[in-house]
Write a protein that holds these residues in place. Sequence first.
Motif: not given
Length: 468
Positions: A146, A149, A153, A291-292, A295, A298-299
């Motif tokens: 992560r 992410l 953040l 943030i988007a 995220w 990390d997928l």
Amino acid sequence: MTDRKLKSQSQEDGAEGPDGGWGWVLVVALFVSTSLVFGLMRGLGIFFVEFVQYFEESAQAISWISSIGLAAQQFFSPLGAALCNAYNTRLVVMTGGFLSGLGLILASQATCLVHLYFTMGIISGLGWGLVFTPMVATVMANFTRRRALAVGLGFSSIGLSSFAFNPLFQLLVETYAWRGALLILGGLSLNIMACGALIQPECHSKASTKVDSQSRSSRPDLLQRVSSYLEVSLLCERPYLTYALGVTLLNFGYFVPYFHLVAHSRQVGFSEYRAAFIMSAAGVTDIFGRIASGWFSDLGHFRVVHLLTLWTVLAGVFIMLLSVSSWTGSYAVMIVISLLYGFCSGALTSMVFAVVPMIMGVERMMGGLGLLQLIESCAGLLGTPLSGWLRDMTGNYTASFVVAGSFVLLGSLTMTTLPHYFSCAEPPPPQRPVFVDNSETLNLELGQKDGCPSEFNHQTVGQRESTH
């Protein structure tokens, strides 16, 4: 030997690995500290207009204030990384927080531009350099799966502070004049010291252990120690040089809107608060972009370097459109373009740092980040004055934004020349070159430390076991 395997496997699976715990506290510390570094930098556009009027100097001369501060932050980042590798990260960050506040406090008493160059530029820039790279490297070392992410953040505060700081700075300037506003901001910046106090010193003692081990075994001279702290060997590696060049070109244009968009909007004819809100609007979408993108990265659906290129291209295009949108004279069009630019500029920032461990490896991340900041410091120093010079030559900021966007696009094009760029799969993680046998033993000792998770320890253990 079996216990080591089990521990390495548990870290790899994430059960005890660097993906939580105190790492989230460090994310909060990064959130606050970056808002007081880059969020404050972005808000200096409010003071740009005041300085032009007070000192009666050209836009180019005033632009050197912010450029020196940005360049100093990047130039002194290797110093911050080296001091962290040699001594204590907590102490380094707290010292940086004190210097950043001191520079702004002294700037409030400035009587000439040279005074501002030295205080807001060099002193505060030195403080920012001792804060930013160590904080980022500390957070990234505490996360694996992560990581993007967590960095997103932490960096989201830059967009939030951009939204809040611009109207706040305008209010402070109108209430207390620019001197009183800088004095208040200096006191606010001292809160970075509290962020540094949250860093656990035992998690960053590995570098000093490394030095002690080398001193007992081979007694390297001072030059060799400095080279080890700064990871100078990265300058001999093509992937690192290519990436550094791409980021440097990106840096030429990335910060131009944050320093000149307010002045551009006021020149177009918008009021002071409406001009400040345009920058704040970009700050709002900047939050969601960071943030988007973290995220989504990390997928694992796409390679991080490909996502970085996408966001960089879009950011370059929207920087160009910021100047074109003013031709319509429509405030709504300016707001829309600013929202789109803010999202893309925020999205690419998370990706820039998420790519770093894939280029140099986690083990060399502290020194490598500092060295990268040093290389791109020339762009931070020259980018904004170039924009100011173009404004002085043409009478408006159209050419400034077009040239800035062109540099960003050129940086994205450079990144496509990275090795394995067009591969759909991530290349094998880079390994630190081993020149002495003691390094293997040292890595094993570091891997046994509790409270300092690091994703590269299990790789070293596995290599040693396979050779014996």
